[in-house]
Structure formats: C-alpha cells, structure tokens
Write a protein that holds these residues in place. Structure first.
Motif, PDB file in Angstrom:
ATOM      1  N   UNK A   1      64.269  84.720  -8.419  1.00 41.36           N
ATOM      2  CA  UNK A   1      65.344  85.613  -7.996  1.00 41.36           C
ATOM      3  C   UNK A   1      64.916  87.044  -8.276  1.00 41.36           C
ATOM      4  N   UNK A   2      64.899  87.855  -7.238  1.00 39.18           N
ATOM      5  CA  UNK A   2      64.550  89.263  -7.396  1.00 39.18           C
ATOM      6  C   UNK A   2      65.775  90.026  -7.881  1.00 39.18           C
ATOM      7  N   UNK A   3      65.571  90.842  -8.860  1.00 40.32           N
ATOM      8  CA  UNK A   3      66.692  91.596  -9.418  1.00 40.32           C
ATOM      9  C   UNK A   3      66.412  93.083  -9.305  1.00 40.32           C
ATOM     10  N   UNK A   4      67.459  93.826  -9.056  1.00 38.62           N
ATOM     11  CA  UNK A   4      67.374  95.282  -8.954  1.00 38.62           C
ATOM     12  C   UNK A   4      68.560  95.822  -9.725  1.00 38.62           C
TER      13      UNK A   4
ATOM     14  N   UNK B   1      69.721  94.706 -12.412  1.00 34.19           N
ATOM     15  CA  UNK B   1      70.480  93.605 -12.990  1.00 34.19           C
ATOM     16  C   UNK B   1      71.253  92.763 -11.986  1.00 34.19           C
ATOM     17  N   UNK B   2      71.070  93.022 -10.681  1.00 33.08           N
ATOM     18  CA  UNK B   2      71.806  92.237  -9.680  1.00 33.08           C
ATOM     19  C   UNK B   2      70.850  91.295  -8.954  1.00 33.08           C
ATOM     20  N   UNK B   3      71.386  90.273  -8.390  1.00 33.11           N
ATOM     21  CA  UNK B   3      70.633  89.330  -7.568  1.00 33.11           C
ATOM     22  C   UNK B   3      70.449  89.972  -6.200  1.00 33.11           C
ATOM     23  N   UNK B   4      69.393  90.746  -6.089  1.00 34.88           N
ATOM     24  CA  UNK B   4      69.141  91.566  -4.902  1.00 34.88           C
ATOM     25  C   UNK B   4      69.071  90.730  -3.632  1.00 34.88           C
ATOM     26  N   UNK B   5      68.382  89.629  -3.683  1.00 41.19           N
ATOM     27  CA  UNK B   5      68.195  88.800  -2.498  1.00 41.19           C
ATOM     28  C   UNK B   5      69.523  88.276  -1.946  1.00 41.19           C
ATOM     29  N   UNK B   6      70.388  87.800  -2.828  1.00 42.76           N
ATOM     30  CA  UNK B   6      71.693  87.273  -2.398  1.00 42.76           C
ATOM     31  C   UNK B   6      72.559  88.392  -1.814  1.00 42.76           C
ATOM     32  N   UNK B   7      72.552  89.545  -2.450  1.00 39.19           N
ATOM     33  CA  UNK B   7      73.350  90.671  -1.969  1.00 39.19           C
ATOM     34  C   UNK B   7      72.821  91.166  -0.625  1.00 39.19           C
TER      35      UNK B   7
ATOM     36  N   UNK C   1      78.382  89.703  -8.301  1.00 39.74           N
ATOM     37  CA  UNK C   1      76.946  89.993  -8.367  1.00 39.74           C
ATOM     38  C   UNK C   1      76.642  91.487  -8.349  1.00 39.74           C
ATOM     39  N   UNK C   2      77.435  92.233  -7.559  1.00 44.78           N
ATOM     40  CA  UNK C   2      77.151  93.664  -7.381  1.00 44.78           C
ATOM     41  C   UNK C   2      78.441  94.420  -7.049  1.00 44.78           C
ATOM     42  N   UNK C   3      79.134  94.895  -8.075  1.00 45.72           N
ATOM     43  CA  UNK C   3      80.406  95.600  -7.841  1.00 45.72           C
ATOM     44  C   UNK C   3      80.271  96.840  -6.959  1.00 45.72           C
ATOM     45  N   UNK C   4      79.156  97.543  -7.035  1.00 44.19           N
ATOM     46  CA  UNK C   4      78.988  98.755  -6.207  1.00 44.19           C
ATOM     47  C   UNK C   4      78.951  98.389  -4.723  1.00 44.19           C
ATOM     48  N   UNK C   5      78.237  97.337  -4.389  1.00 49.61           N
ATOM     49  CA  UNK C   5      78.187  96.898  -3.001  1.00 49.61           C
ATOM     50  C   UNK C   5      79.546  96.368  -2.566  1.00 49.61           C
ATOM     51  N   UNK C   6      80.214  95.655  -3.450  1.00 45.68           N
ATOM     52  CA  UNK C   6      81.564  95.168  -3.129  1.00 45.68           C
ATOM     53  C   UNK C   6      82.495  96.339  -2.838  1.00 45.68           C
ATOM     54  N   UNK C   7      82.373  97.427  -3.612  1.00 45.62           N
ATOM     55  CA  UNK C   7      83.192  98.623  -3.362  1.00 45.62           C
ATOM     56  C   UNK C   7      82.923  99.195  -1.973  1.00 45.62           C
ATOM     57  N   UNK C   8      81.657  99.247  -1.593  1.00 43.38           N
ATOM     58  CA  UNK C   8      81.298  99.734  -0.265  1.00 43.38           C
ATOM     59  C   UNK C   8      81.979  98.881   0.806  1.00 43.38           C
ATOM     60  N   UNK C   9      81.911  97.569   0.643  1.00 42.83           N
ATOM     61  CA  UNK C   9      82.501  96.681   1.645  1.00 42.83           C
ATOM     62  C   UNK C   9      84.022  96.729   1.626  1.00 42.83           C
ATOM     63  N   UNK C  10      84.617  96.944   0.451  1.00 44.79           N
ATOM     64  CA  UNK C  10      86.072  97.131   0.387  1.00 44.79           C
ATOM     65  C   UNK C  10      86.468  98.358   1.206  1.00 44.79           C
ATOM     66  N   UNK C  11      85.672  99.415   1.116  1.00 43.37           N
ATOM     67  CA  UNK C  11      85.939 100.637   1.878  1.00 43.37           C
ATOM     68  C   UNK C  11      85.824 100.374   3.377  1.00 43.37           C
ATOM     69  N   UNK C  12      84.822  99.599   3.777  1.00 43.45           N
ATOM     70  CA  UNK C  12      84.655  99.248   5.187  1.00 43.45           C
ATOM     71  C   UNK C  12      85.876  98.472   5.677  1.00 43.45           C
ATOM     72  N   UNK C  13      86.310  97.483   4.883  1.00 41.56           N
ATOM     73  CA  UNK C  13      87.472  96.677   5.267  1.00 41.56           C
ATOM     74  C   UNK C  13      88.726  97.547   5.357  1.00 41.56           C
TER      75      UNK C  13
END
Length: 161
Positions: free
Chosen positions: A2-5, A7-13, A126-138
């Motif tokens: 699992x690649x991490x960036x 501390x997150x599971x980069x591949x899954x995100x 896995x990645x709250x920052x990315x989730x925030x981005x997607x919440x904004x999109x939604x």
C-alpha cells in the motif's frame, strides 16, 4: 504494498478520485451537449445557465484532477477513459423541448451526486482533506440541482399557459 502519502492510503484514494474525475468530465460533456441541443421558449435562460453549470463542473473536475496529482497519481481525463468508465445516464437524444431536457439533466445530476457521495463514504476515514473536497463538490452540485429544478418548474408552468 500500500502506497502512503502523508499517512493516507494513496492508491485507494486515487482510485476513488479517478472515478469522480470521470463523472465530472462526463457531466461537463453532457452539459455541453445539452446546451447545443436546447430548444423551446426557455432557450436563452437555459443556455446561459448551462454555461455556468458547465464552467462549475469543469472547475470541479480540475480540482479533483489536481488532487490526484498532488497525491502523486496520474489523473486520466482522456475521452476514451471517460467513455469507458462513466456510469452517468445518457442525456435524452435529439433536440428535446426545454422542459424534457431540464428533467433529463435533473436525473443525471442527481445520479452524479449519489455517485460522488458513495465515493466520499469510501475515503472519509482514509483522507479527510479529500473528503472535504468532495463534500464541496457535492454541495455545489446540490445547489445547482435546486436551480435546475427551478428551471424545470418554470418550463412546466410555461407549458400550462
């Protein structure tokens, strides 16, 4: 492995973000097609609104693509990829009356919202920052859906006069 960036599971995100990127690119293409084929008494206002929606959908796709790149991934927005992987319903064909076109767009944007929400659930822990981005999109898509719905009401009222 699992690649991490950070501390997150980069591949899954990245996988989930790529799916959202495809959805947003397809949404912008659907919007462009709708704009070219709009007809009826609400043409001008629908045409102008679609310009704004398409710009917002492209901006959202850009933000998602940049997030993939920031995580070390390679966003894929090629036409071939979008055509093969998008799960959005098709826009009704031809040059439908503006009311039918708006109704079709409502269905498509609703499906995009549902799809992106399902991706949020997969990455939130896995990645709250990315989730925030997607919440904004939604949130943006839901506001747009409300406005598109108002167009549908206007077109419906116009048809009763």
């Amino acid at each position: 492995m699992v690649l991490r960036c950070g501390g997150i599971d980069r591949e899954a995100v990245e996988t989930e973000l790529q799916r959202v990127l495809v959805t947003l690119i397809d949404l912008s293409l659907i919007g462009k097609h709708a704009r070219w084929n709009a007809a009826g008494p609400g043409l001008r206002s629908l045409h102008l609104e679609l310009d704004e929606l398409i710009d917002a959908w492209r901006d959202a796709a850009d933000a998602v693509g940049e997030r993939i790149a920031a995580l070390g991934g390679f966003p894929d927005g090629r036409a071939r990829t979008v055509a093969a992987r998008s799960r959005l319903p098709a826009l009704i064909p031809g040059q439908p009356p503006d009311g039918a076109l708006v109704a079709s767009l409502c269905v498509i944007v609703t499906e995009a919202v549902k799809f992106i929400r399902s991706r949020i659930r997969r990455i939130e822990g896995r990645d709250p920052a990315t989730a925030d981005l997607l919440h904004s999109v939604v949130a943006t898509l839901e506001t747009q859906l409300w406005m598109i719905g108002a167009q549908a009401s206007d077109a419906h009222d116009e048809g009763r006069r």
